[in-house]
Design an enzyme around this catalytic site. Sequence first.
Site, mmCIF file in Angstrom:
data_model
loop_
_atom_site.group_PDB
_atom_site.id
_atom_site.type_symbol
_atom_site.label_atom_id
_atom_site.label_comp_id
_atom_site.label_asym_id
_atom_site.label_seq_id
_atom_site.Cartn_x
_atom_site.Cartn_y
_atom_site.Cartn_z
ATOM 1 N N LYS A 1 1.240 -1.506 0.045
ATOM 2 C CA LYS A 1 -0.388 -0.024 -0.233
ATOM 3 C C LYS A 1 0.935 1.161 0.206
ATOM 4 O O LYS A 1 0.535 2.009 -0.981
ATOM 5 C CB LYS A 1 -0.806 -0.134 1.437
ATOM 6 C CG LYS A 1 -1.734 1.221 1.245
ATOM 7 C CD LYS A 1 -3.043 0.834 2.186
ATOM 8 C CE LYS A 1 -2.823 0.465 3.540
ATOM 9 N NZ LYS A 1 -2.010 0.501 4.569
ATOM 10 N N THR B 1 4.206 1.603 -0.808
ATOM 11 C CA THR B 1 5.089 1.469 -2.031
ATOM 12 C C THR B 1 3.569 2.382 -3.509
ATOM 13 O O THR B 1 4.830 2.689 -3.885
ATOM 14 C CB THR B 1 5.081 0.431 -2.420
ATOM 15 O OG1 THR B 1 6.066 -0.387 -1.371
ATOM 16 C CG2 THR B 1 5.605 -0.602 -4.260
ATOM 17 N N ARG C 1 2.652 8.298 6.680
ATOM 18 C CA ARG C 1 2.928 8.238 8.069
ATOM 19 C C ARG C 1 3.849 7.852 8.500
ATOM 20 O O ARG C 1 4.693 7.542 7.471
ATOM 21 C CB ARG C 1 1.282 7.112 8.770
ATOM 22 C CG ARG C 1 0.354 7.176 9.353
ATOM 23 C CD ARG C 1 -0.526 6.194 9.183
ATOM 24 N NE ARG C 1 -0.261 5.221 7.967
ATOM 25 C CZ ARG C 1 -0.510 3.640 8.565
ATOM 26 N NH1 ARG C 1 -0.832 3.300 10.035
ATOM 27 N NH2 ARG C 1 -0.291 2.851 8.396
ATOM 28 N N LYS D 1 7.533 -6.441 11.120
ATOM 29 C CA LYS D 1 7.032 -5.756 9.667
ATOM 30 C C LYS D 1 7.867 -4.955 8.687
ATOM 31 O O LYS D 1 7.772 -4.913 8.204
ATOM 32 C CB LYS D 1 6.049 -4.590 10.382
ATOM 33 C CG LYS D 1 4.834 -4.333 8.823
ATOM 34 C CD LYS D 1 3.321 -3.536 10.327
ATOM 35 C CE LYS D 1 2.296 -3.334 8.456
ATOM 36 N NZ LYS D 1 3.591 -2.208 7.601
ATOM 37 N N ALA E 1 -3.463 1.699 13.287
ATOM 38 C CA ALA E 1 -4.988 1.540 12.104
ATOM 39 C C ALA E 1 -5.941 0.218 13.326
ATOM 40 O O ALA E 1 -7.199 0.699 13.007
ATOM 41 C CB ALA E 1 -5.067 1.088 11.060
ATOM 42 N N PHE F 1 3.281 -8.909 -9.343
ATOM 43 C CA PHE F 1 4.435 -10.437 -8.810
ATOM 44 C C PHE F 1 5.030 -10.960 -10.429
ATOM 45 O O PHE F 1 3.683 -11.324 -11.571
ATOM 46 C CB PHE F 1 3.935 -10.701 -7.921
ATOM 47 C CG PHE F 1 3.716 -10.608 -6.559
ATOM 48 C CD1 PHE F 1 5.442 -10.733 -5.800
ATOM 49 C CD2 PHE F 1 2.756 -9.177 -6.070
ATOM 50 C CE1 PHE F 1 5.396 -9.995 -5.042
ATOM 51 C CE2 PHE F 1 3.010 -9.063 -5.344
ATOM 52 C CZ PHE F 1 4.296 -8.756 -4.787
ATOM 53 N N TRP G 1 6.527 -0.848 -7.783
ATOM 54 C CA TRP G 1 8.421 -1.459 -6.846
ATOM 55 C C TRP G 1 8.991 -1.640 -7.719
ATOM 56 O O TRP G 1 10.507 -1.830 -7.586
ATOM 57 C CB TRP G 1 8.002 -2.492 -6.239
ATOM 58 C CG TRP G 1 8.436 -3.631 -5.531
ATOM 59 C CD1 TRP G 1 8.702 -3.377 -4.047
ATOM 60 C CD2 TRP G 1 10.045 -4.194 -5.464
ATOM 61 N NE1 TRP G 1 9.836 -3.550 -3.692
ATOM 62 C CE2 TRP G 1 10.645 -4.665 -4.739
ATOM 63 C CE3 TRP G 1 10.545 -5.076 -6.622
ATOM 64 C CZ2 TRP G 1 11.269 -5.419 -5.085
ATOM 65 C CZ3 TRP G 1 10.972 -5.837 -7.219
ATOM 66 C CH2 TRP G 1 11.902 -6.004 -5.833
#
Length: 557
Positions: free
Chosen positions: A72, A74, A95, A106, A274, A383, A411
């Site tokens: 998200k 990215t 953020r 993460k 969140a 991908f 990406w």
Amino acid sequence: MAHLTDIEIAQSAPIRHICDIADKAGIDRKYVEQYGNYKAKIDLSLLKENTDSDGKLILVTAITPTPAGEGKTTTTIGLADGLSRLGKKTVVALREPSLGPVFGVKGGAAGGGYAQVVPMEDINLHFTGDFHAIGAANNLLAAMLDNHIQQGNSLGIDTRRITWKRCVDMNDRQLRFIVDGLGGASNGTPREDGFDITVASEIMAVFCLASDIHDLKERLSRIIVAYTFDGKPVTAGNLKAAGAMTALLKDALKPNLVQTLEGTPALVHGGPFANIAHGCNSVIATRMALKLGDYAVTEAGFGADLGAEKFLDIKCRVSGLRPSAVVIVATVRALKMHGGLNKADLAAQDLDALEKGIPNLLRHVSNIRNVYKLPCVVAVNRFPTDTDAEIDFIINKCGELGVNTVLSTVWAEGGKGGEKLAAEVIRLCEEENDFSFSYTDDLPIDKKIKAVVTRIYGGEGVTILPAAKKQIRQLQELGFDAYPVCIAKTQYSFTDDPRKLGAPEGFRVTVRNVKVSAGAGFIVALTGDIMTMPGLPKVPAAENIDVNEDGKITGLF
């Protein structure tokens, strides 16, 4: 170059002086407060003195997250670079990462591949000290609370009903439940206590929803820290702490300016979780991005049932912000996991698993279009293992709902891989929308919770445990029933059970605890097993982070 790690890509990219980025954004140098050559804070007077009309606000959200990853942040960065490549003046608002996930499991939150904000090491580790200021303000309030009790307790605080915790921006399970004030009368009053991670502190939520320094001080003064023996709330204002807390946060309140790898201006500011809080960057940074850009691209945390719901029902309600378009990020891999596949089996084509998993995406799409009445596009992060048949399946299913699907390769290709997505977003921003909330202010607290569960999660209802019912009655008696609700639940499911993937039906959500964040201005309903202080995994990411004698950091991702 695709084999390079995120940090290697970031470290090898040319980076422009922050004053050049400010010039590109149209920020007069008088507003720029440099933190070295590649970071700056922007003075809040810019918002008062800039009379330009606002640009278009684009919200990036996602399907329910899985271990397969969605990308998200990215996508948010790549979309902003794509808009810039199409000649649009664009500013991205993100953020700030918490040190907890950075050192935990993460990783950082500065994007990935060729769609990153830089300097990524600084952004992921300390940055400009905002989170330290928030932690200091939180702990000053805790210290003043305990000192008030020590010095005679003239407010009549019941030490069994203290709701304020200390905080630290680190995953440290050892601090979840502690006993402090030991060592005799001169060392405080013994009591049960605990720590939250800084991003779960109400100070973070207040910080991110405040419109200016005056509003910040007012919100801080309303924070409830405890209750008296006769059940009356005790606030930071009662403890005369709000002024000093605001002084600690004065500089932190100014948004941080950095850049993407392609030189698009980025405001990185604030970062509540969140699944615990409202999961969006600061209102001030979002407003500044709208003043500076024709397009402001921002994101909300986790899936659209959490971050986007809270962005739209809380942040937009409080601030008056209105999105022009929404991007919902998905991957074939993640949808196959929602269809029941194991992570090890995701590389092979499996249309059956995709068919079982795609209802998750379609529910999020339906919510944005039919509940919030906003135009949206699905961005599929492609991908190498994704097949044309799998991509076509998603395109056709979304097309049945009247929503376009765009392949994103940001990406691997940066802004170039986001141009098609950018073109669709530009088109959507010109559509009229009839933005609506998922519930109205006048609904009682329990009905607001039910509205989110039934209209957004797809559940059939809510089970509110007796203790939570009592808390709701008390909050209504105290006059907090007009507040929006912030539901704390797992990010891994529409339900309160992280094991229920896809788009479950016929379920109920159990609310076990309800409290007020009076400074932030919302009611928190706690469901499931939500931790406000995470722990480190068996092999923390911190084990792989290092720095050499030249100061070059390795191991961040």
